[in-house]
Design an enzyme around this catalytic site. Structure first.
Site, short mmCIF file in Angstrom:
data_model
loop_
_atom_site.label_atom_id
_atom_site.label_comp_id
_atom_site.label_asym_id
_atom_site.label_seq_id
_atom_site.Cartn_x
_atom_site.Cartn_y
_atom_site.Cartn_z
N TYR A 1 -2.09 0.05 9.96
CA TYR A 1 -2.26 -0.58 8.65
C TYR A 1 -1.00 -0.39 7.80
O TYR A 1 -0.40 -1.35 7.31
CB TYR A 1 -3.48 -0.02 7.93
CG TYR A 1 -3.53 -0.40 6.46
CD1 TYR A 1 -3.65 -1.74 6.07
CD2 TYR A 1 -3.46 0.56 5.47
CE1 TYR A 1 -3.68 -2.08 4.73
CE2 TYR A 1 -3.49 0.22 4.12
CZ TYR A 1 -3.60 -1.11 3.76
OH TYR A 1 -3.63 -1.45 2.43
N THR B 1 0.83 -1.20 0.00
CA THR B 1 0.00 0.00 0.00
C THR B 1 0.87 1.25 0.00
O THR B 1 1.98 1.25 0.54
CB THR B 1 -0.92 0.03 1.23
OG1 THR B 1 -1.63 1.26 1.27
CG2 THR B 1 -0.12 -0.10 2.53
#
Length: 173
Positions: A139, A112
């Site tokens: 995350y 990501t």
């Protein structure tokens, strides 16, 4: 992302495909739809079942892993960081370990752009893979940690190759 990649592989690939998924965010309906394109092995399994993951890799003689499984909701990662470290980092680390042990040759990792954090200013030409990483939430950090595990595993095992994709925004059909 995973179901779209699986669809493309099933429509174009000349290799056998095995999909391993716990269906926590997927559905059996999607698996059934994909099966109508081309038959493939589907194993309903959670990556936290370490020994069973190894068995699947050995049994199916996997040579390439495309790893999309992750928890991805940023606000939830702040509220429940351990879920993200366990699922995204521990389970990915185990998958990498099992891949190395079973002689998987290639590993494609879905990461990501959250690994970059919030840049103070955007460089001319935009952010690329050389831009410094500085995640601001669990995350992003869980994915960055998995990237490091993958990089280190490849350094220690020269026959093990990898690619890391850092997505900014994924848009589907």
């Amino acid at each position: 992302i995973g179901s779209h990649v699986a669809k493309q592989l099933l429509e174009t690939a000349k290799h056998s495909i095995t999909i391993l998924d716990n269906l926590s965010t997927g559905s059996q309906k999607t698996i059934d739809t994909l099966q109508s394109i081309q038959k493939f092995d589907f194993v309903k399994l959670d990556l936290k079942e370490f020994e069973k993951v190894k068995e699947v890799l050995q049994k199916n003689k996997i040579d390439t892993i495309i790893h999309f499984a992750a928890s991805i909701v940023v606000p939830e990662s702040v509220e429940n960081p351990l879920k993200y470290y366990m699922n995204n980092t521990v389970n990915t680390t185990n998958l990498i370990k099992q891949a190395v042990e079973t002689k998987v040759e290639r590993f494609i990792f879905s990461s990501t752009a959250a690994v970059y954090g919030e840049p103070l200013k955007l460089p001319k030409g935009g952010i690329d893979e050389t831009y410094p990483t500085d995640p601001i939430n669990p995350y992003g950090m869980s994915k960055l940690m998995s990237e490091r595990v993958l990089q280190d595993a490849a350094k220690a095992n020269p026959g093990f190759k990898y690619v890391i994709f850092r997505y900014f925004d994924v848009a589907g059909a």
